[in-house]
Design a protein around this motif. Structure first.
Motif, PDB file in Angstrom:
ATOM      1  N   ILE A  47       0.857  -1.198   0.000  1.00 31.55           N
ATOM      2  CA  ILE A  47       0.000   0.000   0.000  1.00 31.55           C
ATOM      3  C   ILE A  47       0.887   1.241   0.000  1.00 31.55           C
ATOM      4  CG2 ILE A  47      -1.694   1.322   1.335  1.00 31.55           C
ATOM      5  CD1 ILE A  47      -2.746  -1.434   2.377  1.00 31.55           C
ATOM      6  N   GLU A  48       1.893   1.243   0.848  1.00 38.17           N
ATOM      7  CA  GLU A  48       2.815   2.386   0.927  1.00 38.17           C
ATOM      8  C   GLU A  48       3.534   2.587  -0.405  1.00 38.17           C
ATOM      9  OE1 GLU A  48       2.839   4.496   3.474  1.00 38.17           O
ATOM     10  OE2 GLU A  48       1.350   3.205   4.447  1.00 38.17           O
ATOM     11  N   GLY A  49       3.874   1.500  -1.077  1.00 37.81           N
ATOM     12  CA  GLY A  49       4.543   1.603  -2.371  1.00 37.81           C
ATOM     13  C   GLY A  49       3.682   2.285  -3.419  1.00 37.81           C
ATOM     14  N   ASN A  75       3.030  -7.822 -10.599  1.00 31.22           N
ATOM     15  CA  ASN A  75       3.075  -9.241 -10.224  1.00 31.22           C
ATOM     16  C   ASN A  75       2.528  -9.498  -8.817  1.00 31.22           C
ATOM     17  OD1 ASN A  75       5.183  -7.909  -8.974  1.00 31.22           O
ATOM     18  ND2 ASN A  75       6.579  -9.647  -9.084  1.00 31.22           N
ATOM     19  N   GLU A  76       1.988  -8.483  -8.153  1.00 27.55           N
ATOM     20  CA  GLU A  76       1.463  -8.616  -6.789  1.00 27.55           C
ATOM     21  C   GLU A  76      -0.064  -8.515  -6.823  1.00 27.55           C
ATOM     22  OE1 GLU A  76       3.026  -9.369  -4.089  1.00 27.55           O
ATOM     23  OE2 GLU A  76       5.126  -8.982  -4.566  1.00 27.55           O
ATOM     24  N   THR A  77      -0.729  -9.652  -6.882  1.00 31.84           N
ATOM     25  CA  THR A  77      -2.193  -9.626  -7.007  1.00 31.84           C
ATOM     26  C   THR A  77      -2.889  -9.129  -5.747  1.00 31.84           C
ATOM     27  OG1 THR A  77      -2.329 -11.971  -6.426  1.00 31.84           O
ATOM     28  CG2 THR A  77      -2.301 -11.418  -8.782  1.00 31.84           C
ATOM     29  N   ASP A  78      -2.261  -9.270  -4.565  1.00 33.64           N
ATOM     30  CA  ASP A  78      -2.895  -8.777  -3.333  1.00 33.64           C
ATOM     31  C   ASP A  78      -3.205  -7.287  -3.429  1.00 33.64           C
ATOM     32  OD1 ASP A  78      -2.691 -11.287  -2.239  1.00 33.64           O
ATOM     33  OD2 ASP A  78      -1.139 -10.762  -0.778  1.00 33.64           O
ATOM     34  N   ILE A  79      -2.254  -6.495  -3.904  1.00 33.27           N
ATOM     35  CA  ILE A  79      -2.464  -5.045  -3.991  1.00 33.27           C
ATOM     36  C   ILE A  79      -3.464  -4.713  -5.098  1.00 33.27           C
ATOM     37  CG2 ILE A  79      -0.467  -4.576  -5.496  1.00 33.27           C
ATOM     38  CD1 ILE A  79      -1.697  -2.312  -2.620  1.00 33.27           C
ATOM     39  N   GLN A  80      -3.509  -5.524  -6.127  1.00 31.72           N
ATOM     40  CA  GLN A  80      -4.461  -5.296  -7.211  1.00 31.72           C
ATOM     41  C   GLN A  80      -5.891  -5.597  -6.737  1.00 31.72           C
ATOM     42  OE1 GLN A  80      -2.917  -7.562 -10.536  1.00 31.72           O
ATOM     43  NE2 GLN A  80      -0.911  -6.605 -10.308  1.00 31.72           N
ATOM     44  N   TYR A  81      -6.060  -6.691  -6.004  1.00 37.38           N
ATOM     45  CA  TYR A  81      -7.383  -6.992  -5.439  1.00 37.38           C
ATOM     46  C   TYR A  81      -7.778  -5.951  -4.401  1.00 37.38           C
ATOM     47  CZ  TYR A  81      -7.984 -11.568  -7.646  1.00 37.38           C
ATOM     48  OH  TYR A  81      -8.188 -12.575  -8.554  1.00 37.38           O
ATOM     49  N   ILE A 101      -4.693  10.137  -4.368  1.00 34.37           N
ATOM     50  CA  ILE A 101      -5.357   9.561  -3.207  1.00 34.37           C
ATOM     51  C   ILE A 101      -5.251   8.040  -3.289  1.00 34.37           C
ATOM     52  CG2 ILE A 101      -7.539   9.334  -1.963  1.00 34.37           C
ATOM     53  CD1 ILE A 101      -8.453  11.880  -3.543  1.00 34.37           C
ATOM     54  N   PHE A 102      -4.632   7.458  -2.297  1.00 32.87           N
ATOM     55  CA  PHE A 102      -4.592   6.004  -2.170  1.00 32.87           C
ATOM     56  C   PHE A 102      -4.462   5.718  -0.693  1.00 32.87           C
ATOM     57  CE2 PHE A 102      -3.022   1.649  -2.447  1.00 32.87           C
ATOM     58  CZ  PHE A 102      -3.835   1.152  -3.448  1.00 32.87           C
ATOM     59  N   TYR A 103      -5.232   4.784  -0.216  1.00 35.26           N
ATOM     60  CA  TYR A 103      -5.261   4.555   1.236  1.00 35.26           C
ATOM     61  C   TYR A 103      -5.301   3.094   1.573  1.00 35.26           C
ATOM     62  CZ  TYR A 103     -10.114   4.906  -0.359  1.00 35.26           C
ATOM     63  OH  TYR A 103     -11.288   4.770  -1.061  1.00 35.26           O
TER      64      TYR A 103
END
Length: 147
Positions: free
Chosen positions: A53-55, A64-70, A145-147
């Motif tokens: 999230i911080e990234g 390649n990181e599906t967790d952050i995409q979901y 905005i991203f949280y």
């Protein structure tokens, strides 16, 4: 009384530590409450690590990181900002952007959303991920905005 004051301070600290680059003081009360609720539930649902999230907040979009995409899909879906066909609810978007004095950016959000939805071969979470990358690319960093 002290418990209420401490709760308020804790809420402010949690919100400010989990948001994008926009200063949380610019959020209206309604939007601040919404994003806090969405962040908490989507983090639990997806299990995304806080470092991802911080990234994203600083422009790192790991494909390649599906967790952050979901997680990103979850944020948009749980915020009520998307219609059933996953297009943005412009009236609601404008309402929140007005609270932050960035209404002029509504067209950017809408264009990014329309372009992402056209990526028919991609799963929905990837389409929304592409939308988020487009928004980041096309609005000023201090308004992201991203949280």
């Amino acid at each position: 009384m002290k418990i209420l004051a401490l709760s308020g301070i804790l809420l402010i600290l949690i919100i400010s530590s989990s948001l994008g680059l926009m200063d949380p003081k610019r959020f209206g009360k309604k939007f601040a409450e919404l994003i806090y609720k969405c962040h908490r539930s989507c983090k639990v649902i997806t299990g995304v690590p806080q470092q991802l999230i911080e990234g994203v907040k600083v422009g790192q979009f790991p494909d390649n990181e599906t967790d952050i995409q979901y997680y990103t899909l979850c944020l948009w879906a749980s915020s009520g900002e998307l219609n059933d066909d996953y297009t943005l609810k412009r009236d609601q978007l404008v309402e929140y952007l007005t609270e932050m004095n960035i209404t002029h950016q509504a067209d950017i959000y809408e264009t990014c959303n329309k372009n992402a939805i056209k990526l028919v071969g991609l799963p929905l979470y990837k389409q929304i991920w592409e939308m988020q990358k487009c928004i980041h690319k096309n609005i000023p960093t201090e308004d992201f905005i991203f949280y």
